[in-house]
Design a protein around this motif. Structure first.
Motif, PDB file in Angstrom:
ATOM      1  N   UNK A  74       9.015 103.195  52.430  1.00  0.00           N
ATOM      2  CA  UNK A  74       8.453 104.464  51.960  1.00  0.00           C
ATOM      3  C   UNK A  74       6.959 104.541  52.240  1.00  0.00           C
ATOM      4  N   UNK A  75       6.238 103.446  51.980  1.00  0.00           N
ATOM      5  CA  UNK A  75       4.798 103.423  52.257  1.00  0.00           C
ATOM      6  C   UNK A  75       4.526 103.598  53.747  1.00  0.00           C
ATOM      7  N   UNK A  76       5.318 102.939  54.589  1.00  0.00           N
ATOM      8  CA  UNK A  76       5.137 103.059  56.034  1.00  0.00           C
ATOM      9  C   UNK A  76       5.390 104.499  56.489  1.00  0.00           C
ATOM     10  N   UNK A  77       6.436 105.109  55.962  1.00  0.00           N
ATOM     11  CA  UNK A  77       6.768 106.481  56.346  1.00  0.00           C
ATOM     12  C   UNK A  77       5.666 107.447  55.897  1.00  0.00           C
ATOM     13  N   UNK A  78       5.171 107.263  54.677  1.00  0.00           N
ATOM     14  CA  UNK A  78       4.139 108.159  54.154  1.00  0.00           C
ATOM     15  C   UNK A  78       2.842 108.059  54.947  1.00  0.00           C
ATOM     16  N   UNK A  79       2.531 106.865  55.445  1.00  0.00           N
ATOM     17  CA  UNK A  79       1.278 106.660  56.184  1.00  0.00           C
ATOM     18  C   UNK A  79       1.437 106.839  57.687  1.00  0.00           C
ATOM     19  N   UNK A  80       2.676 106.989  58.163  1.00  0.00           N
ATOM     20  CA  UNK A  80       2.897 107.140  59.591  1.00  0.00           C
ATOM     21  C   UNK A  80       2.664 105.865  60.368  1.00  0.00           C
ATOM     22  N   UNK A  81       3.016 104.722  59.757  1.00  0.00           N
ATOM     23  CA  UNK A  81       2.824 103.418  60.402  1.00  0.00           C
ATOM     24  C   UNK A  81       4.144 102.653  60.334  1.00  0.00           C
ATOM     25  N   UNK A  82       4.124 101.387  60.716  1.00  0.00           N
ATOM     26  CA  UNK A  82       5.325 100.563  60.669  1.00  0.00           C
ATOM     27  C   UNK A  82       5.347  99.696  59.411  1.00  0.00           C
ATOM     28  N   UNK A  83       6.530  99.186  59.082  1.00  0.00           N
ATOM     29  CA  UNK A  83       6.656  98.266  57.953  1.00  0.00           C
ATOM     30  C   UNK A  83       5.799  97.029  58.177  1.00  0.00           C
ATOM     31  N   UNK A  84       5.725  96.567  59.424  1.00  0.00           N
ATOM     32  CA  UNK A  84       4.918  95.389  59.718  1.00  0.00           C
ATOM     33  C   UNK A  84       3.433  95.660  59.503  1.00  0.00           C
ATOM     34  N   UNK A  85       3.002  96.884  59.787  1.00  0.00           N
ATOM     35  CA  UNK A  85       1.612  97.260  59.500  1.00  0.00           C
ATOM     36  C   UNK A  85       1.323  97.174  58.004  1.00  0.00           C
TER      37      UNK A  85
END
Length: 556
Positions: free
Chosen positions: A337-348
């Motif tokens: 969810x955090x990755x999707x909200x920020x437009x980044x990857x889970x690894x980021x």
């Protein structure tokens, strides 16, 4: 030191033979699978051993070639980890898994039954491999392939108990001790420990294997064989029963025959064909090296992480013989969810959370560098379905954003740094991907084998690895898998390894560090939980604070 120099020189020789086909004919990565002694029919076996007998066909498929006492040489990529092996820098990787007992199971009886069945399970290559000359492992390593009956299961499969009711602290103390001990180089290089006594009718399994035999993704692939999505599946399938083969069908070409797809090409034809590919690969690697040098001399972007151009930090330096282990696990959906909200990857998100936690630890100790720390991140180069290659990955270097206080700004910087590293790696031909990592991995290896590790700057400050697992709920002999934490190895120069693995809807973190140099490792794991919450708040995800139940998820 002499062995280290010979190891580095051999890289050129083996690379030449592999490219032009002028060396010894290729053979199965694991040599010949071990032979199998005659067995009694299933009906005559004790019921506890019947499952192992049933899975013997998996370890040694019908038609597989077998030969006792076979010898196979180690690949150069695998020998790196043998060269790095010392009493202070054991090079094994491991995982720690926790399980909930089936509802009607008696804890002591269930663990004893598991131990008996695991010891009865067949053993397949590479878990039958023993170093032929342990003292010459750095420059003349070869494996003796033992018959599985010569593998002492009582040594390799052990049972430990925590003082009940065992909590996270007791489990981490025990695993820290187990992870500190080097593997016995005169035996096959793996161990499995069943750990009973965990609170709430739970037990743990700690498995370690030398990095020369398996990398993280290879271990996860074998782990899938051990686990099941069926809670009623009572079968015990040991991951050391999974045989790596050369992929040939029964009755196929013998080792030493024509290369797959090679047709009748002569060595000269293969050499001429290889020259063009070598030139393209060398040119691409040269461009990558030039970019690294330009970035070191005049960084055009603060997000660009340049190997060896790192700040000095207490996470770098020589290591002792003792390790400290800590774990945490989270609902994987939080990272997604955090990755999707920020437009980044889970690894980021993972790298940013680790960077924030490390920033806080170093700031509290008064040792936070002005420039950002960096992470070496392995990127798998393993082909789909490849269970044969021991180590197949390239290293990249990314910023952790430890010089940025704001969690959202840090995430953006980390994502940009990750994008730069992935773009540079993606622009290279497939054959050059390994060379890209070798540009800074081999100098780092040289530092250690020549006795300079810990006194010179490594290519990165810490290692952060992320291995994907199954998103479905998994079971082992009817026991629900709660968490599985990968545990890496450290060496002189890099004192901290953070590994992640997703499984059963959770993201599990394993922290391994030098015990004396990094006494704050438990705080680091706790601060990672806090940093995830701060990032969620910055993204306005409606999590003002962590729920108590989640904050206490430390596998106890």
């Amino acid at each position: 030191m002499e062995g280290g120099v010979e190891l580095l020189l051999e890289l050129r020789v083996t690379g030449f033979h592999a490219r032009y086909g002028t060396g010894p004919k290729p053979r199965c990565r694991w040599g010949y699978p071990p032979s199998s002694s005659p067995r009694a029919p299933p009906d005559s076996l004790d019921p506890l051993a019947r499952s192992a007998h049933a899975h013997q066909a998996v370890a040694h498929p019908p038609g597989t070639r077998r030969r006792r006492g076979a010898v196979t040489r180690t690949e150069i990529a695998d020998r790196v980890f043998l060269a790095l092996e010392t009493a202070s820098t054991p090079q094994h990787v491991a995982f720690l898994a926790t399980f909930a007992l089936p509802g009607d199971a008696d804890p002591r009886h269930h663990v004893h039954r598991l131990l008996t069945r695991l010891r009865a399970a067949p053993v397949a290559a590479p878990f039958t491999f023993r170093l032929r000359h342990p003292g010459r492992r750095a420059f003349a390593a070869a494996w003796d392939v033992l018959d599985e009956q010569d593998v002492d299961r009582s040594h390799h499969v052990r049972r430990s108990a925590l003082p009940t009711p065992g909590g996270a602290s007791e489990l981490h103390d025990l695993v820290s001790q187990l992870h500190s001990r080097p593997l016995d180089l005169t035996r096959p290089l793996w161990e499995c420990h069943l750990i009973e006594g965990l609170a709430h009718d739970r037990y743990a399994l700690y498995f370690k294997v030398h990095h020369a035999l398996i990398d993280g993704l290879g271990a996860v692939q074998r782990l899938r064989y051990m686990l099941s999505a069926d809670p009623l599946d009572d079968g015990v399938r040991a991951l050391w029963s999974v045989a790596a083969t050369d992929g040939a069908e029964p009755g196929g070409a013998e080792p030493g025959g024509a290369e797959p797809g090679g047709g009748g090409a002569t060595p000269l034809a293969r050499m001429l064909a290889g020259i063009g590919a070598t030139m393209a690969t060398g040119a691409a690697a040269g461009r990558a090296a030039r970019k690294m040098a330009e970035g070191a001399l005049a960084p055009d972007d603060p997000a660009r992480a340049v190997p060896f151009a790192i700040p000095r930090s207490r996470v770098n330096g020589a290591v002792g013989q003792q390790r400290r282990v800590a774990t945490r696990h989270y609902d994987f959906q939080r990272f997604r969810t955090a990755a999707h909200a920020a437009g980044v990857t889970v690894n980021d998100v993972l790298l940013s959370v680790c960077g924030g936690a490390l920033r806080r630890c170093l700031a509290e100790a008064g040792t936070l560098p002005e420039r950002s720390l960096t992470a070496g991140t392995p990127v798998s180069t393993r082909a789909a379905g490849d269970t044969e290659t021991a180590n197949a990955f390239a290293m990249t270097v990314m910023s952790l954003g430890t010089d940025v206080a704001d969690p959202l700004e840090r995430l953006r910087l980390v994502s940009r740094s990750s994008g730069i590293a992935k773009k540079e790696l993606g622009e290279l031909p497939p054959d050059a991907a390994g060379l890209y990592g070798a540009l800074f991995t081999w100098p780092f290896v040289a530092q250690n084998v020549l006795g300079l590790g810990g006194r010179t700057r490594p290519p990165y400050n810490i290692v952060v690895s992320n291995v994907p697992g199954s998103p479905k709920q998994q079971y082992f002999a009817g026991s629900a898998l709660e968490s599985i934490h990968p545990l890496g190895s450290v060496c002189h120069g890099v004192r901290l390894f953070v590994a992640a693995c997703s499984s059963s809807g959770r993201l599990n973190l394993g922290f391994v560090g030098d015990r004396d140099a990094l006494p704050f490792l438990d705080d680091l794991a706790e601060y990672a939980s806090d940093e995830l919450g701060l990032l969620e708040r910055a993204l306005d995800l409606g999590r003002a604070e962590l729920a108590p139940a989640e904050k206490d998820q430390v596998d106890s």
